[in-house]
Design an enzyme around this catalytic site. Sequence first.
Site, short mmCIF file in Angstrom:
data_model
loop_
_atom_site.label_atom_id
_atom_site.label_comp_id
_atom_site.label_asym_id
_atom_site.label_seq_id
_atom_site.Cartn_x
_atom_site.Cartn_y
_atom_site.Cartn_z
CD GLU A 1 -30.37 -0.41 71.34
OE1 GLU A 1 -30.14 -0.71 72.64
OE2 GLU A 1 -29.43 -0.41 70.53
CD GLU B 1 -26.75 2.50 73.41
OE1 GLU B 1 -27.68 2.19 73.65
OE2 GLU B 1 -25.55 1.89 73.70
#
Length: 733
Positions: free
Chosen positions: A254, A185
């Site tokens: 995710e 991320e």
Amino acid sequence: METNNSVSKLFILLSIGLLVNALLVHTLVSYDKKAILINGKRRILISGSIHYPRSTPQMWEDLIQKAKDGGLDVIDTYVFWNIHEPSPGNYNFEGRYDLVRFIKAVQKQGLYVHLRIGPYICAEWNFGGFPVWLKYVPGISFRTDNEPFKAAMRGFTQKIVEMMKRENLFESQGGPIILSQIENEYGPEGKVFGAAGEAYINWAASMAVELDTGVPWVMCKEEDAPDPVINTCNGFYCDGFAPNKPYKPTLWTEAWSGWFTEFGGPLNHRPVEDLAFAVARFIQKGGSFFNYYMYHGGTNFGRTAGGPFITTSYDYDAPIDEYGLIREPKYGHLTELHRAIKQCEQALVSSDPTITILGSSQQAYVFSTENGNCAAFLSNSDSKSAARVMFNNLHYDLPPWSMSILPDCRSVVFNTAIVGTQTSGNQMLPTNSELLSWETYDEDISSLEDNPTTTAVGLLEQINITRDSSDYLWYITSVDIGPSPSLLRGGQKPTLTVQSRGHALHVFINGQLSGSVYGTREAMRCRFTGPANLNAGMNRIALLSIAVGLPNNGIHFETWETGILGPVLLRGLDTGNRDLSWQKWTYKVGLKGEAMNLVSATGISSVEWVKGALFAQPQKPLTWYKAYFDVPNGDEPLALDMRSMGKGQVWINGESIGRYWTAYAAGSCGLCSYSGTYRPPKCQLGCGEPTQRWYHVPRSWLKPTQNLLVIFEEVGGDASKISLVRRITGKTI
């Protein structure tokens, strides 16, 4: 004859070489625009996150089996740098940290692995997975084009890759690992760092690829992931995501099955209907790999929760709950979804969809192949109204916010909004085991200045002193009021004000608790203001600053400060206000009970415990408790009911269950409501109740008899009401 032998040997060597080469090609994992290819075959891959340190090795086989039974192909896990390398060059891969054992357990069940090395992981884990010693490497700057950081990151990443290679765990070696992740991320941080961020991410990709694992690497939430690394999506919804190159597959690393909890916050719930709809839309739009974060969340044992303020429970409203029990209807409904998707697999990976508009908010995506396979996805994105549509000359009823899956383009085998699985409420019930022989020990604060960690003029940052060896740091100073209490202005008590960037603060004046204050995840700073009960002459002020986990994300979080950084002011003295910030301060890391190892059987014998004290007087702050219990009958998961306590930590047989805190949940709770847009539904539960009441006790940590329970309580509570309970799958609702 000699020539013939030479030719024969050459032929044999060439044959062996060709065979080896064929095997390597056969097991090489690759990708194209449609999907990940394993052994040359495109796959729709269904994955779920299970983190090995958030459960016990004794739980792993059952968790993985339930994941397999639920239709998963892949188990996804981060690699947790700080638990594996607690000090530079000293490694720990034992017990819950046995990464190789975990991966082999997945392999034994016939599933694949996505190994997310990071080594930055976020994950609501302490310091984002970085070891605290990394902060003190000279010249370091985290997650940017910084040579000390890159050297450390390369070293750990190589360590993990080499370990996997030694055990033949990559698919290119016949093992289960089909994907690896580098960084995590990074997109938002990279934009802030600018050119340095771009240089760093290019370096990270190159470094990973050069490790030659034989499997693809991914970067999640990184639009600029350089070839051949695949950029992937994280979020509640990812049907609008596309990779940065047309020849890369569409992967969702995710798919958030719920959300984490923080002390003082509500419990977050994601309805399975919404999650299933999100997954089906992703597949409909060309997605070929999705991973539930989390499939089993587990427990933040010890002091591993980061944030700060993240609860010890990491249940995440996942299909398998914190204790390893199936959560219905989430588990069963998703299992049916997976079965329906797998029936469409050949059509999905072999063709691009034909899109037909069926209504204002209704569409059909049809996948047809040359050999006659046909699959259709009929969607209704209206969150309030059902729709009746015509498709292939047949009528279909679509509930609001739903997707129907037709593996043969005619028959509906699954609709995301129609839940056939019955709901079962997992419950906590009493056990036959009693907590016996309660005894107490008061944390001694009368001798805090003995053997101090350090002394200094002025206030020092907490983590620089503790190095996160303890949640607790004492700040101690003295104030001379003079010979007479009349020096207090107007006969009123002066006011003490303490500004803290710690997460909690207990204020003691002359050995008595004057008050406590707490921060929150949104506002970590806290301020104490209260009357100071001072005596004539010298007075001691002792401030206990508490960290509830270190930060796990943010720009340069290694520079964030914690602790009492001032000012510390006394107001209302006859002599005027006094700033204590620049006085001489004594610092003491941790608790005396920690130093004496009271959490173990060896340590408890080193002090005089008081028997029968629970019922003799109100319970005081900074108190240690111990009791014994036998293992209860049965094999159900166990937990401690800590509702009667305040805040502290708990151990069983020397193993840390984690932090507990009876912080009551605030927020807006009620029925779930959909926004009609691609935002998660608002579903919050538990308002007015403790955010976390029960704390997981792994059965593998217990002996048949005489299990030692040790508790450190910061503010006071009623330990006599603590009980051991069992977690069971409740009756169908």
